[in-house]
Design an enzyme around this catalytic site. Structure first.
Site, short mmCIF file in Angstrom:
data_model
loop_
_atom_site.label_atom_id
_atom_site.label_comp_id
_atom_site.label_asym_id
_atom_site.label_seq_id
_atom_site.Cartn_x
_atom_site.Cartn_y
_atom_site.Cartn_z
N ASP A 93 0.04 -6.96 1.22
CA ASP A 93 0.46 -6.56 -0.12
C ASP A 93 1.00 -7.78 -0.85
O ASP A 93 1.17 -8.85 -0.27
CB ASP A 93 1.48 -5.42 -0.05
N SER A 94 1.26 -7.65 -2.13
CA SER A 94 1.61 -8.81 -2.95
C SER A 94 3.06 -9.21 -2.82
O SER A 94 3.44 -10.31 -3.22
CB SER A 94 1.32 -8.52 -4.42
N GLY A 95 3.90 -8.32 -2.29
CA GLY A 95 5.33 -8.58 -2.23
C GLY A 95 6.10 -8.03 -3.40
O GLY A 95 7.34 -8.01 -3.38
N GLY A 96 5.39 -7.55 -4.42
CA GLY A 96 6.08 -7.08 -5.62
C GLY A 96 7.00 -5.91 -5.38
O GLY A 96 8.12 -5.87 -5.89
N PHE A 97 6.55 -4.95 -4.59
CA PHE A 97 7.37 -3.76 -4.35
C PHE A 97 8.65 -4.14 -3.62
O PHE A 97 9.74 -3.63 -3.94
CB PHE A 97 6.59 -2.72 -3.55
N ASP A 147 2.10 -6.89 -9.00
CA ASP A 147 2.34 -5.90 -10.04
C ASP A 147 3.82 -5.58 -10.10
O ASP A 147 4.60 -6.00 -9.24
CB ASP A 147 1.52 -4.62 -9.78
N GLN A 191 -1.45 1.18 -12.16
CA GLN A 191 -0.09 1.63 -12.39
C GLN A 191 -0.08 2.65 -13.53
O GLN A 191 -1.13 3.06 -14.00
CB GLN A 191 0.82 0.45 -12.67
N GLY A 218 2.53 2.66 -7.20
CA GLY A 218 3.60 3.32 -7.93
C GLY A 218 3.77 4.78 -7.59
O GLY A 218 4.41 5.52 -8.35
N ASP A 268 -1.72 3.22 3.89
CA ASP A 268 -0.78 2.53 4.76
C ASP A 268 0.57 3.21 4.65
O ASP A 268 0.89 3.80 3.61
CB ASP A 268 -0.63 1.05 4.37
#
Length: 377
Positions: A93-97, A147, A191, A218, A268
């Site tokens: 994942d991008s790490g944003g969450f 995101d 999103q 989201g 996931d």
């Protein structure tokens, strides 16, 4: 520029789909559930158990890995697959969450999100370009755009602002990904919170940019299940039928079954291992809480029909004892049992879709969950 497609749709049954996603490290059979190895490890599980359970692909977390041990260090050691010995397909994942949920003193602007590490308080910045750079250093087969994820419920204006920012970041992520070797993939993330029109706008905007696959993000952030399913119904039909669809962070077996019925291919969640550590087992009878006293004298296994040895061989009484005694083995066994159950569920879903009997399978599975566990002995 046309984005290459590495996904083959093999069959459909209603909206449910089964397919094959080819990555540089192997083939992923879909629908697929990705066990979560947040910091490069499965909590309580050896990688061989993840393989033996039937997982084709696992997930690693950009935020945690960039903080410790560091993306550059992992790259110098041969990439995340070699570093962990998984050596199979991997999505990051991008790490944003995690930035939004874990980091201290975070601030979002057009350029990036700045934050302080939850480990040592160090000041850091994560831009779309850096998110892609980190994921390329890790060597994951599938990277995710950066995101901004807004927790629900939220104001319409805040949801729209985050969605539009995520679209602009998606464009920057795609440009940053252009130098990736052939076969590696980048997914965009739809999103828009719980607002159908914003979900539509986000999906169409991502399609215009063009990605190897598309995620719905989201969700599973506190909203009721009916809201989650309604947003899938809004977004999934818009997404290209020939590309994989990934519902991020989901979820319970019931969530997965219902999302597959609405056209989702990939999932996931930390639930199999997290719940295992807290004494909860997933079975064909639904969830079973091994902390309950009724299991203390029960010599039966969790499920004698299971094809997974630990589910079939260990008594409920022994598992109850391990959980109540806080023995590490209890957490390990239940994490293993749950991971195997999730993979068996995905295998059975794929077979049902291929046979054109998914709706029958869905109803039969839900009925078994609703009947509940075997009566106490």
């Amino acid at each position: 520029m046309t984005v290459p497609n590495h996904f083959e749709l093999l069959g459909t049954d209603g909206a449910a789909r089964t397919g094959r996603l080819t990555t540089p490290h192997g083939v992923v059979r879909t629908p697929a559930f990705m066990p979560v190895g947040t910091a490069g490890a499965m909590k309580g599980l050896h990688w061989r158990e993840v393989r033996d359970a039937g997982a084709d692909i696992v997930l690693g977390n950009t935020y945690h890995l960039m903080l410790r041990p560091g993306a550059e260090r992992i790259a110098a050691l041969g990439g995340l697959q070699r570093f962990t010995t998984w050596n199979g397909p991997m999505l990051t994942d991008s790490g944003g969450f995690q930035v939004m949920s874990l980091a201290q003193l975070r601030k979002v602007n057009e350029q990036a999100v700045t934050f302080r590490s939850h480990i040592d308080g160090a000041a850091l910045e994560l831009s779309p370009e850096r998110a892609i750079e980190v994921q390329r250093l890790l060597g994951s087969d599938i990277a995710m755009q950066l995101d901004e994820c807004v927790r629900l419920p939220a104001d319409h204006a805040d949801i729209e602002r985050a969605m539009q920012l995520s679209l602009r970041w998606a464009e920057r992520c795609k440009r940053a990904f252009e130098t990736a070797p052939d076969g590696y993939m980048l997914f965009g993330i739809v999103q828009g919170g719980d607002v159908p029109e914003l979900r539509h706008d986000s999906a169409r905007g991502l399609i215009d940019i063009g990605f190897h696959g598309y995620a719905i993000g989201g969700l599973a952030v506190g909203e009721p299940q009916e809201v989650m399913l309604a947003m899938i119904e809004e977004a999934a039909p818009i997404l290209p039928a020939d590309r994989p669809r990934y519902l991020m962070g989901v979820g319970t077996p019931e969530d997965i079954l219902e999302a597959v019925a609405r056209g989702i291919d990939m999932f996931d969640c930390v639930m199999p291992t997290r719940n295992g550590r807290h004494g909860l087992a997933f079975t064909q009878y639904g969830p079973i809480n091994l902390r309950n006293a009724k299991h203390a004298d029960d010599p039966r296994p969790l499920d004698e029909e299971s094809d997974w040895p630990s589910t079939r061989n260990y008594s409920r009484a022994y598992l109850h004892h391990l959980v109540k005694s806080s023995e590490t083995l209890g957490a390990m066994l239940l994490s293993e049992i749950n991971t195997a159950y999730y993979q068996r569920l995905m295998r059975d879903i794929r077979a049902a879709i291929a046979a054109g009997r998914f709706e029958e399978f869905r109803l039969r599975t839900r009925e078994a969950w609703e009947r509940g566990d075997l009566p106490p002995r």
